[in-house]
Motif scaffolding. Structure first.
Motif, PDB file in Angstrom:
ATOM      1  N   ARG A 165       9.335 -44.951  16.131  1.00  0.00           N
ATOM      2  CA  ARG A 165       8.906 -44.661  14.579  1.00  0.00           C
ATOM      3  C   ARG A 165       9.998 -43.141  14.174  1.00  0.00           C
ATOM      4  O   ARG A 165      10.824 -43.207  13.266  1.00  0.00           O
ATOM      5  CB  ARG A 165       7.278 -42.755  14.928  1.00  0.00           C
ATOM      6  CG  ARG A 165       6.086 -44.009  15.130  1.00  0.00           C
ATOM      7  CD  ARG A 165       5.215 -43.318  14.809  1.00  0.00           C
ATOM      8  NE  ARG A 165       3.944 -43.986  15.592  1.00  0.00           N
ATOM      9  CZ  ARG A 165       2.803 -43.435  15.829  1.00  0.00           C
ATOM     10  NH1 ARG A 165       2.479 -41.604  16.116  1.00  0.00           N
ATOM     11  NH2 ARG A 165       1.975 -44.296  15.772  1.00  0.00           N
TER      12      ARG A 165
ATOM     13  N   VAL B 164      13.031 -43.057  11.147  1.00  0.00           N
ATOM     14  CA  VAL B 164      13.511 -42.033  10.264  1.00  0.00           C
ATOM     15  C   VAL B 164      14.097 -42.008  10.075  1.00  0.00           C
ATOM     16  O   VAL B 164      15.521 -42.127   8.748  1.00  0.00           O
ATOM     17  CB  VAL B 164      12.507 -40.671  10.898  1.00  0.00           C
ATOM     18  CG1 VAL B 164      13.272 -39.268  10.111  1.00  0.00           C
ATOM     19  CG2 VAL B 164      11.266 -40.542  11.155  1.00  0.00           C
TER      20      VAL B 164
ATOM     21  N   ILE C 282      15.708 -45.128   7.321  1.00  0.00           N
ATOM     22  CA  ILE C 282      15.086 -44.458   6.541  1.00  0.00           C
ATOM     23  C   ILE C 282      15.619 -43.407   5.599  1.00  0.00           C
ATOM     24  O   ILE C 282      15.938 -43.286   4.478  1.00  0.00           O
ATOM     25  CB  ILE C 282      13.474 -43.884   6.164  1.00  0.00           C
ATOM     26  CG1 ILE C 282      12.429 -45.477   6.655  1.00  0.00           C
ATOM     27  CG2 ILE C 282      12.895 -43.842   4.716  1.00  0.00           C
ATOM     28  CD1 ILE C 282      10.779 -44.742   6.937  1.00  0.00           C
TER      29      ILE C 282
ATOM     30  N   SER D 172      17.879 -43.539   1.315  1.00  0.00           N
ATOM     31  CA  SER D 172      16.869 -42.837   0.248  1.00  0.00           C
ATOM     32  C   SER D 172      17.967 -42.164  -0.113  1.00  0.00           C
ATOM     33  O   SER D 172      18.841 -41.362  -0.609  1.00  0.00           O
ATOM     34  CB  SER D 172      15.905 -42.216   1.477  1.00  0.00           C
ATOM     35  OG  SER D 172      15.516 -41.368   0.547  1.00  0.00           O
TER      36      SER D 172
ATOM     37  N   ASP E  23       9.398 -34.959   3.522  1.00  0.00           N
ATOM     38  CA  ASP E  23       9.313 -35.828   4.008  1.00  0.00           C
ATOM     39  C   ASP E  23       9.196 -36.282   2.870  1.00  0.00           C
ATOM     40  O   ASP E  23       8.763 -37.783   2.650  1.00  0.00           O
ATOM     41  CB  ASP E  23       7.463 -36.169   4.931  1.00  0.00           C
ATOM     42  CG  ASP E  23       6.578 -35.652   3.818  1.00  0.00           C
ATOM     43  OD1 ASP E  23       6.886 -35.495   2.658  1.00  0.00           O
ATOM     44  OD2 ASP E  23       6.240 -35.103   4.221  1.00  0.00           O
TER      45      ASP E  23
ATOM     46  N   ILE F  14      10.685 -40.104   2.555  1.00  0.00           N
ATOM     47  CA  ILE F  14       9.882 -41.622   2.983  1.00  0.00           C
ATOM     48  C   ILE F  14       9.080 -42.059   2.115  1.00  0.00           C
ATOM     49  O   ILE F  14       8.061 -41.307   1.467  1.00  0.00           O
ATOM     50  CB  ILE F  14       9.381 -41.200   3.950  1.00  0.00           C
ATOM     51  CG1 ILE F  14       9.664 -40.388   5.202  1.00  0.00           C
ATOM     52  CG2 ILE F  14       8.164 -42.166   5.217  1.00  0.00           C
ATOM     53  CD1 ILE F  14       9.338 -39.764   6.317  1.00  0.00           C
TER      54      ILE F  14
ATOM     55  N   HIS G 107      12.130 -47.858   1.172  1.00  0.00           N
ATOM     56  CA  HIS G 107      12.641 -47.749   2.282  1.00  0.00           C
ATOM     57  C   HIS G 107      12.588 -47.976   4.046  1.00  0.00           C
ATOM     58  O   HIS G 107      12.635 -48.654   4.005  1.00  0.00           O
ATOM     59  CB  HIS G 107      13.665 -45.767   2.180  1.00  0.00           C
ATOM     60  CG  HIS G 107      13.991 -45.562   1.021  1.00  0.00           C
ATOM     61  ND1 HIS G 107      15.410 -46.447   0.626  1.00  0.00           N
ATOM     62  CD2 HIS G 107      14.213 -44.785   0.302  1.00  0.00           C
ATOM     63  CE1 HIS G 107      15.902 -46.309  -0.483  1.00  0.00           C
ATOM     64  NE2 HIS G 107      14.996 -44.954  -0.835  1.00  0.00           N
ATOM     65  N   PHE G 108      11.015 -47.795   3.936  1.00  0.00           N
ATOM     66  CA  PHE G 108      10.207 -48.470   5.078  1.00  0.00           C
ATOM     67  C   PHE G 108       9.696 -49.541   5.340  1.00  0.00           C
ATOM     68  O   PHE G 108      10.187 -50.182   5.914  1.00  0.00           O
ATOM     69  CB  PHE G 108       8.795 -47.755   5.117  1.00  0.00           C
ATOM     70  CG  PHE G 108       7.975 -47.793   5.752  1.00  0.00           C
ATOM     71  CD1 PHE G 108       7.888 -47.359   7.411  1.00  0.00           C
ATOM     72  CD2 PHE G 108       7.169 -49.141   5.676  1.00  0.00           C
ATOM     73  CE1 PHE G 108       7.165 -48.136   7.888  1.00  0.00           C
ATOM     74  CE2 PHE G 108       6.294 -49.715   6.668  1.00  0.00           C
ATOM     75  CZ  PHE G 108       5.762 -48.775   7.947  1.00  0.00           C
TER      76      PHE G 108
ATOM     77  N   MET H 296       3.723 -46.914   6.727  1.00  0.00           N
ATOM     78  CA  MET H 296       4.411 -46.032   6.069  1.00  0.00           C
ATOM     79  C   MET H 296       3.829 -44.427   6.650  1.00  0.00           C
ATOM     80  O   MET H 296       4.764 -43.214   6.686  1.00  0.00           O
ATOM     81  CB  MET H 296       4.543 -46.098   4.925  1.00  0.00           C
ATOM     82  CG  MET H 296       5.471 -44.636   4.150  1.00  0.00           C
ATOM     83  SD  MET H 296       6.013 -44.832   2.148  1.00  0.00           S
ATOM     84  CE  MET H 296       4.421 -43.777   1.562  1.00  0.00           C
TER      85      MET H 296
ATOM     86  N   ILE I 196       4.979 -42.686   9.609  1.00  0.00           N
ATOM     87  CA  ILE I 196       6.602 -42.375  10.132  1.00  0.00           C
ATOM     88  C   ILE I 196       6.119 -41.031   9.013  1.00  0.00           C
ATOM     89  O   ILE I 196       6.746 -40.316   9.903  1.00  0.00           O
ATOM     90  CB  ILE I 196       7.578 -43.388   8.595  1.00  0.00           C
ATOM     91  CG1 ILE I 196       6.991 -45.112   9.496  1.00  0.00           C
ATOM     92  CG2 ILE I 196       9.146 -42.428   8.890  1.00  0.00           C
ATOM     93  CD1 ILE I 196       7.438 -45.019  10.673  1.00  0.00           C
ATOM     94  N   VAL I 197       5.694 -40.597   8.747  1.00  0.00           N
ATOM     95  CA  VAL I 197       5.200 -39.367   7.996  1.00  0.00           C
ATOM     96  C   VAL I 197       4.762 -38.355   9.177  1.00  0.00           C
ATOM     97  O   VAL I 197       4.903 -37.324   9.102  1.00  0.00           O
ATOM     98  CB  VAL I 197       4.522 -39.241   6.502  1.00  0.00           C
ATOM     99  CG1 VAL I 197       4.246 -38.013   6.455  1.00  0.00           C
ATOM    100  CG2 VAL I 197       5.029 -40.141   5.596  1.00  0.00           C
TER     101      VAL I 197
ATOM    102  N   HIS J 216       7.291 -37.710  11.629  1.00  0.00           N
ATOM    103  CA  HIS J 216       7.914 -37.150  11.291  1.00  0.00           C
ATOM    104  C   HIS J 216       7.512 -35.204  11.125  1.00  0.00           C
ATOM    105  O   HIS J 216       8.594 -34.503  11.326  1.00  0.00           O
ATOM    106  CB  HIS J 216       8.659 -36.781   9.665  1.00  0.00           C
ATOM    107  CG  HIS J 216      10.066 -36.202   9.130  1.00  0.00           C
ATOM    108  ND1 HIS J 216      11.364 -36.361   9.585  1.00  0.00           N
ATOM    109  CD2 HIS J 216       9.711 -35.670   8.041  1.00  0.00           C
ATOM    110  CE1 HIS J 216      11.663 -35.078   8.940  1.00  0.00           C
ATOM    111  NE2 HIS J 216      11.287 -35.182   7.770  1.00  0.00           N
TER     112      HIS J 216
END
Length: 709
Positions: A198, A202, A205, A209, A258, A261, A265-266, A317, A320-321, A324
């Motif tokens: 994960r 990050v 991404i 971004s 965040d 994200i 991009h994810f 996604m 990942i959020v 983070h």
């Protein structure tokens, strides 16, 4: 273009001795007239981007007069799929100026670049001699610790006085166990491959971004990267010093939220990671796979590529959020920052104060008051090999086109490597210096014998390798003083298509056995020449600010947690800034007996050495099934043969972490015993106050400041 070729058309007018024949003006003009928006097309390399194109475009466009083949394609040489589609019609009209200014495709001049430096002047704090020009031969002074908050972070600073350039380098490490570990019951940390995956997402991404938004910074001579390691996240920025802190604060502010994200991009990063893992074994060369299998046993804590692929495919996604956000809830988070170059101490402090305020804001939104302080410092990891056993790993390459086989031999020293003159024993210093000298002496003869004379393979190499392993988490946490151990190794490898891997190792062993007599026969003058050459290489002046800062920061990252407790000058002197000079002096004092003793214990004597041989078999000499392995009698020692991943993982569980087996503790334990009460008090205070210590930085940041240009 069809007559002269695209390359000739593009180079026309730029060649020496140009004439009417080599510069066909009419054909060149005809070619240039075809470079128009209507003839542009898009290549999409990720499956997520294909879906977007397929929704609006179906196969070849019959209205195109050139009948260019659109749709899904396969690259000729690497068999990689990609998708080709025409430019959107509205975009073409926008590029041609056939739309109003409100159209998103309308062309316009770029906005002013806010990252272009306002001044290229050198820092006024520099002495006049330093402003006259580069002084590369000047000894490098170590960074100064100018902010030391035991609960939140440290700022290291060095004003460049060697390069006379208006540039700076900034390293910002957010040290947290939550990058690769998960917290279990009882406030324990354990490595978690899913968490590590994960965190990899990050960083990817974030890079995607911010790529477009920081394009101006790139044009203005600024560069940046965000990387993940076992220690945490590191934000690195470099370039012209005037606007460097602005870029770093912008990046840090975006990273602490965040909002970067996004689904697009994810999806693109998931596709890139999954495709890379799916093709890993089929696309790697044999020697790369040999390193992979060795590291899977020695340093990896995951289940390998297959496990990582499964995790990558299953991520969403939201995962990942959540990952983070969880980073900012770690009460054990700590910041190490190095600001080096054309920057004053006040400018560095101002940046650090603002940066800590940004982190404090992120933590205040997510931290719970019940969060617990965890004093463990995460870091790199390696396992200690047992003595008296040779590990031999046998695997067949899955690359259908790989004709080569590979043999990778690694000898791991069982004595801890040299940290610094105040952190290591004389024994460690002399051993590390000797292993480096052996590698220097052996490099050319090894190549000449196996590559030039025996023509064993087209890649034959040997080198000295230095790795590190940090103290692992245990209970109780206040007994886990931070400690990072250097590990010295000698590595040899051969990539060969004309010799079977099992025969290659016999040739390597023969060379190693005979090399002892070569060392014994060397004259004192020859040994001293090699020693002088190595010493000169170790002390060769650093010529780039980025390399200098990178070397300083690596020492800060590895050794500051165990040396700096309250920032007293006595403790700061223990940081090994001068390792290269110390090792160089030691190398010049080594004797033939020193070299032979280390050679025997590290390489020749099976009862004392720790060795891994990693074999990867290509198509020319595939792996025998059943495997014909070398017996213990063949190598006069115990051999542990492993030919499946399952066997490797089972054996891996029996290996212990590489941690100091020296009960003296040298300097580190004494420092931590001295400050044990203070450290425990800091831990308790952090648990009670929560994010209050970070909040103090935020309050300072909000106070009015004198305006600067």
């Amino acid at each position: 273009a069809s007559k002269y070729g695209t390359t000739h058309c593009l180079s026309a007018g730029s060649l020496l001795n140009e004439n009417g024949t080599t510069l066909p003006l009419q054909e060149l003009m005809d070619f240039c007239e075809k470079i128009i928006p209507e003839n542009c097309f898009v290549e999409r390399c990720s499956k997520g981007a294909w879906a977007e194109a397929e929704a609006s475009f179906k196969g070849n466009d019959p209205t195109k007069s050139n009948q260019f083949c659109f749709g899904k394609q396969t690259e000729k040489w690497y068999q990689v799929d990609y998708y080709v589609s025409p430019i959107d019609d509205e975009a073409v009209r926008g590029w041609n100026g056939d739309v109003d200014d409100e159209c998103p495709y309308a062309l316009h001049l770029p906005e002013p670049n806010r990252y272009i430096p306002r001044s290229l002047e050198l820092c006024p704090d520099l002495p006049e001699d330093a402003k006259k020009g580069p002084r590369i031969e000047k000894p490098i002074e170590p960074p100064k610790l100018i902010v030391n908050n035991h609960a939140t972070g440290r700022l290291w600073w060095r004003l460049d006085d060697r390069y006379a350039l208006p540039k700076a380098t900034l390293k910002f490490l957010i040290r947290t166990a939550k990058v690769e570990h998960r917290s279990t019951t009882g406030l324990q940390w354990e490595y978690d491959a899913l968490t590590a995956m994960r965190s990899n997402f990050v960083t990817g991404i974030f890079a995607d971004s911010l790529a477009q938004e920081t394009y101006d910074a790139d044009l203005a001579g600024l560069g940046w990267s965000l990387s993940k390691s076992s220690s945490g996240y590191t934000l690195s920025c470099h370039g012209y010093s005037d606007r460097l802190s602005h870029l770093a604060l912008k990046l840090l502010s975006d990273f602490c939220s965040d909002s970067f994200i996004k689904e697009t991009h994810f999806s693109s990063n998931q596709d890139k990671i999954v495709r890379g893992l799916e093709s890993y074994f089929e696309s790697r060369r044999a020697d790369s796979l040999a390193v992979y299998y060795r590291d899977l046993l020695l340093t990896s804590r995951s289940g390998g590529v297959e496990e990582n692929l499964e995790y990558a495919k299953g991520l969403s996604m939201k995962d990942i959020v959540d990952n983070h956000r969880s980073v900012w809830t770690d009460e054990g988070m700590f910041v190490e920052c190095l600001y080096s170059g054309n920057v004053s101490s006040e400018e560095a402090k101002d940046f650090f104060e603002q940066a800590m305020g940004i982190i404090g804001t992120a933590r205040s939104h997510l931290c719970e008051k019940s969060s617990q302080f965890r004093g463990w410092v995460p870091g790199p990891f390696e396992r200690r090999l047992p003595t008296g056993e040779d590990f031999e790993l046998h695997f067949q390459s899955k690359n259908a086109k790989e004709e080569n086989g590979a043999v990778l031999v690694t000898y791991q020293s069982q004595t801890e490597g040299f940290k610094g003159k105040s952190l290591s024993s004389q024994e460690s210093m002399r051993l590390s210096a000797t292993i480096r000298l052996i590698s220097t002496i052996m490099r050319e003869p090894f190549f000449n014998e196996l590559r030039t004379k025996q023509q064993l393979g087209y890649i034959v190499s040997s080198y000295y390798d230095l790795n590190f392993s940090s103290k692992q988490f245990s209970i109780p946490t206040d007994e886990v003083f931070p400690s990072t151990t250097p590990i010295d190794s000698i590595v040899l490898y051969v990539l060969s298509r004309n010799t079977k891997p099992t025969e290659v190792i016999n040739r390597i062993d023969d060379f190693l056995m005979n090399f002892r007599s070569r060392i014994a026969d060397m004259t004192s003058y020859e040994i001293q020449s090699f020693a002088d050459s190595l010493a000169d290489q170790l002390t060769k002046p650093i010529r780039k600010l980025g390399d200098e800062a990178g070397g300083h920061f690596s020492k800060i990252r590895r050794f500051a947690p165990e040396v700096v407790v309250d920032g007293s000058e006595i403790e700061l002197e223990k940081l090994p800034w001068d390792n290269a000079d110390v090792l160089a002096k030691c190398v010049r004092t080594l004797s033939r007996e020193d070299i032979l003793n280390v050679w025997d214990s590290l390489v020749l004597k099976t009862e004392s050495r720790s060795r891994i041989v990693s074999y990867v078999y290509g198509n020319t000499f595939p792996m025998d099934i059943p495997l014909k392995i070398r017996s213990s009698n063949d190598v006069t020692g115990k051999v542990v043969n492993i030919s499946t991943k399952e066997e490797l993982l089972i054996k891996r569980r029996s290996l212990i972490p590489y941690e100091p087996n020296d009960k003296r503790g040298i300097f580190v334990r004494a420092v931590w015993e001295k400050h044990r009460t203070r450290v425990r008090y800091a831990a308790a205070a952090a648990a009670v106050v929560g994010v209050g210590l970070w909040g103090l930085t935020m309050m300072k940041r909000d106070q009015p400041k004198k305006k600067t240009n």
